[in-house]
Write a protein that holds these residues in place. Sequence first.
Motif, short mmCIF file in Angstrom:
data_model
loop_
_atom_site.label_atom_id
_atom_site.label_comp_id
_atom_site.label_asym_id
_atom_site.label_seq_id
_atom_site.Cartn_x
_atom_site.Cartn_y
_atom_site.Cartn_z
N SER A 179 45.42 48.43 32.77
CA SER A 179 44.12 48.10 33.34
C SER A 179 44.16 46.74 34.01
CB SER A 179 43.05 48.12 32.24
OG SER A 179 41.85 47.54 32.70
N SER A 180 44.82 45.77 33.38
CA SER A 180 44.96 44.44 33.97
C SER A 180 45.76 44.48 35.26
CB SER A 180 45.62 43.51 32.95
OG SER A 180 45.80 42.22 33.48
N ILE A 181 46.82 45.30 35.28
CA ILE A 181 47.62 45.44 36.51
C ILE A 181 46.77 46.04 37.62
CG2 ILE A 181 49.61 46.63 37.52
CD1 ILE A 181 50.94 46.46 34.74
N ASN A 182 45.95 47.03 37.28
CA ASN A 182 45.06 47.64 38.27
C ASN A 182 44.08 46.62 38.82
OD1 ASN A 182 42.24 49.18 38.73
ND2 ASN A 182 43.94 50.53 39.29
N HIS A 183 43.49 45.82 37.94
CA HIS A 183 42.52 44.81 38.39
C HIS A 183 43.19 43.69 39.18
CE1 HIS A 183 38.78 46.16 36.52
NE2 HIS A 183 39.51 46.54 35.49
N MET A 184 44.50 43.47 38.97
CA MET A 184 45.21 42.47 39.76
C MET A 184 45.18 42.82 41.24
SD MET A 184 46.63 39.64 38.75
CE MET A 184 47.83 39.53 40.06
N GLY A 185 45.32 44.12 41.54
CA GLY A 185 45.25 44.54 42.94
C GLY A 185 43.90 44.22 43.57
N TRP A 186 42.83 44.45 42.81
CA TRP A 186 41.50 44.14 43.32
C TRP A 186 41.31 42.62 43.49
CZ3 TRP A 186 37.70 47.51 44.89
CH2 TRP A 186 37.92 48.86 44.62
N MET A 187 41.87 41.83 42.55
CA MET A 187 41.71 40.38 42.64
C MET A 187 42.46 39.81 43.84
SD MET A 187 41.64 38.67 38.86
CE MET A 187 42.20 40.00 37.84
#
Length: 342
Positions: A179-187
């Motif tokens: 989930s953190s890796i996924n949100h890294m893309g958005w950030m």
Amino acid sequence: MSHNSLKILFFTTLMSGMFITISSNSWLSAWMGLEINLLSFIPLMSNNNNIFTTEAALKYFLIQALASSTLLFIIISKSLIESMFTMLNSSFTSIMISTPLLMKSGAAPLHWWFPSVMEGLSWNNCFILMTIQKIAPLMLISYTINFNVFLTFIVLSSIIIGAIGGYNQTSIRKILTYSSINHMGWMLVAMLMGENMWILYFLIYSLLTLTIIMIVMPFQISFVNQTYLINDENKIMKFLLFSSLLSLGGIPPFLGFLPKWMIIQFMMTNWSMVIISIMVVFSLITLYYYLRISYSAFIILSSEPCWNYKSNESLSIMITSFLLMSISMLGLIASTTFINIF
């Protein structure tokens, strides 16, 4: 007492290293802050009661040392080549500096160390690794970020790997990792909108992660099938967990949808629809393993064992989690109301 004092000392130096990196005006002092931050976190990871922490600490140290040495080599090389280290619209220099920083923050495809390190940590250290340890690298990345093919590749790989990687996981730590890796893309996309946008996204993500960890930590939950250990009488905690996961996934009534909404709107008016369409589709896939955590706790036929763990801190944890979840539920409504009124 001495153990707690050492934790306070190392946590203070960890935060000091982060602030040194954020406030530095040279790359060398920024690197020095990253090293102070790294060497302070290694002792915090150690735990004599958990045999996996030694392996996790060693993996984390080797990866971070590799990334730091690469960053230092690039900084020294650029300083020797140029009389003043200036990145005059050089996308290649931006890529070189961003690569070790992306490795430090765990963005795909440089994420191979992240799930295995997370699996050997306590919940408190998991929260530090997913949030505080990413602030300094992300701040340095925001200084050099440019919209190019390299950034597009990193963003799409983080979104796709973060969605597919957690699809078949049973460990909640690994689910939160992907989930953190996924949100890294958005950030990373939010950085293109400006500093305020990615900081807002990061704060909301940290708030939601803290809420989930505060719910699962007192019940000593590590796997998806253990969520039924949350007492059947304690329906509020189940509701808090369910709501926080929906907010982390970005469902519209919750606060987690606000930064994604702004990013989607920004990208639709600036770039092609292809990138944002891929990001939205794979973010919806992440909802599957978010909901699977709550499924075993909410299913009607689930049973509760007689050896269920009773937390002595359930009241304080419940109050704190309820306050955090209230911010998550009412944040989007309050933000839109405030904008429309003023």
